[in-house]
Design an enzyme around this catalytic site. Structure first.
Site, short mmCIF file in Angstrom:
data_model
loop_
_atom_site.label_atom_id
_atom_site.label_comp_id
_atom_site.label_asym_id
_atom_site.label_seq_id
_atom_site.Cartn_x
_atom_site.Cartn_y
_atom_site.Cartn_z
N LYS A 130 -12.86 21.00 6.24
CA LYS A 130 -13.58 20.31 7.72
C LYS A 130 -12.93 20.27 8.62
CE LYS A 130 -17.36 17.79 6.95
NZ LYS A 130 -19.23 17.96 6.21
N LYS B 83 -12.49 13.00 10.81
CA LYS B 83 -11.34 12.23 11.79
C LYS B 83 -11.20 11.20 9.37
CE LYS B 83 -11.13 8.41 14.02
NZ LYS B 83 -11.34 7.41 14.71
N LYS C 66 -20.66 7.61 -1.24
CA LYS C 66 -19.79 7.10 -0.06
C LYS C 66 -19.36 5.61 -1.11
CE LYS C 66 -21.18 7.86 4.81
NZ LYS C 66 -21.69 7.40 5.65
#
Ligand code: TRP
Length: 338
Positions: A199, A202, A112
């Site tokens: 996978k 979003k 992140k």
């Protein structure tokens, strides 16, 4: 009667729920309610660790609550994290039982923080992002959870949670916290229909996820354009990722009869992809329309539902307060004794 084991899990208030989230996690939450004492949080404090907009955060938090109830999570098991501020208090205490080195090596933190380096122009990485797993440990330990249903990507955070519990127990000289176990239930791994090598997610972009609450035509369109065979003809006789994914979706939607009969066709070499796609689309649309209907009903009583969640959060908070009271006493804080 034997006390049921405590299950705790949580989800970030992203506002959306795609079929990967639903089949891979939330559906399992609904099922676990039958067997365990469950507590499920919508973790808005966690959602502040990346750049965010306050108004959107509050909207998304309620949006997630309504969606969770619509798919079958019982309202009295649900709480909003910031309505239980003891999570943040316990997080602070746990910070002092957490190795800085271990935190800085967390995979999710590294991923992140790299993401925000790429996205944001100001290179801002909050201390909250580093501390994210400690808040997660507080979420779990504050309810003395035995089991935490999570995906494999959260394994490292569970390990840290156990390390913190252990360190606290050592410090206070007793087995105060149970060491929680991850619950890796066999769940379908739903892939992007536009690119089955990744996978469903979003963040990968519009075409890589199918919204559970999305509109029927869009769901049908997305399944219609699902990638099946990728270019080169198959010589090794192996099923392509795209076809596998469509069968997996049928199975996840509990359409076993259709699944088995189409699988038969596949094995006989007579399967028409369009039939498989139509079957998947029908199944998803069916689920979606019943969830959407339920959500509409809930929205018609918006105020009541919100009050219900405030009440369940207040109720769940009592457990959290009791744990924190005991922790503070053990940790030498406050004037509990005097
Ligand atoms: N980190 C989890 C995720 O990204 C969300 C989460 C926060 C969580 N607190 C938790 C999951 C406690 C399980 C238990 O999916």
């Amino acid at each position: 009667m034997e006390k049921r084991k405590q299950v705790l899990s949580a989800i970030q208030p992203t506002g959306y729920m795609h079929f990967g989230n639903y089949f891979g996690a939330v559906k399992n939450w609904v099922r676990l309610q039958e067997e365990y004492d469950c507590i499920y949080g919508v973790v808005d404090y966690h959602a502040m660790t990346m750049p965010y907009k306050p108004k959107k955060l509050r909207e998304n938090t309620w949006e997630m609550i309504f969606k969770l109830i619509a798919v079958g999570v019982k309202p009295d098991t649900l709480f909003i994290q910031s309505l239980v501020p003891e999570h943040a208090e316990l997080c602070w205490i746990f910070n002092c039982f957490t190795s800085y080195g271990q935190l800085s090596r967390m995979t999710q933190f590294k991923d992140k923080s790299n993401q925000s380096k790429e996205k944001a122009d100001d290179n801002f990485i909050s201390a909250g992002l580093l501390d994210y797993p400690v808040l997660q440990a507080a979420d779990i330990l504050i309810y003395r959870a035995d089991y935490v249903p999570v995906g494999k990507d959260q394994e490292q955070h569970l390990e840290l949670t156990r390390n913190i519990a252990q360190r606290f127990n050592n410090q206070v000289g007793k087995e105060f916290f149970v060491l929680p176990e991850p619950l890796f239930t066999e769940v379908p791994k739903v892939r992007s229909t536009a690119d089955p090598s990744r996978k469903m997610s979003k963040s990968a972009g519009e075409k890589h996820y199918i919204d559970v609450f999305g509109d029927e035509n869009r769901i049908r369109k997305q399944i219609r354009s699902a990638v099946t065979d990728t270019g080169e003809s198959k010589t090794d006789g192996e099923m392509s990722e795209g076809i596998k994914n469509l069968f997996e979706l049928l199975k996840a939607a509990e359409q076993m009869d259709t699944h088995n009969s189409l699988m038969n066709d596949y094995n006989n070499g007579t399967l028409k992809y369009v039939e498989l796609k139509d079957a998947v689309a029908d199944a998803l649309v069916d689920l979606s329309s019943s969830f959407r209907e339920r959500k509409q009903e809930l929205l018609a009583n918006k105020k009541e539902v919100k009050n219900q969640i405030k009440a369940s959060s207040a109720n769940i908070r009592k457990q959290a307060q009791e744990t924190v009271r005991q922790v503070k006493e053990l940790a030498g804080l406050g004037n509990v004794r005097y």
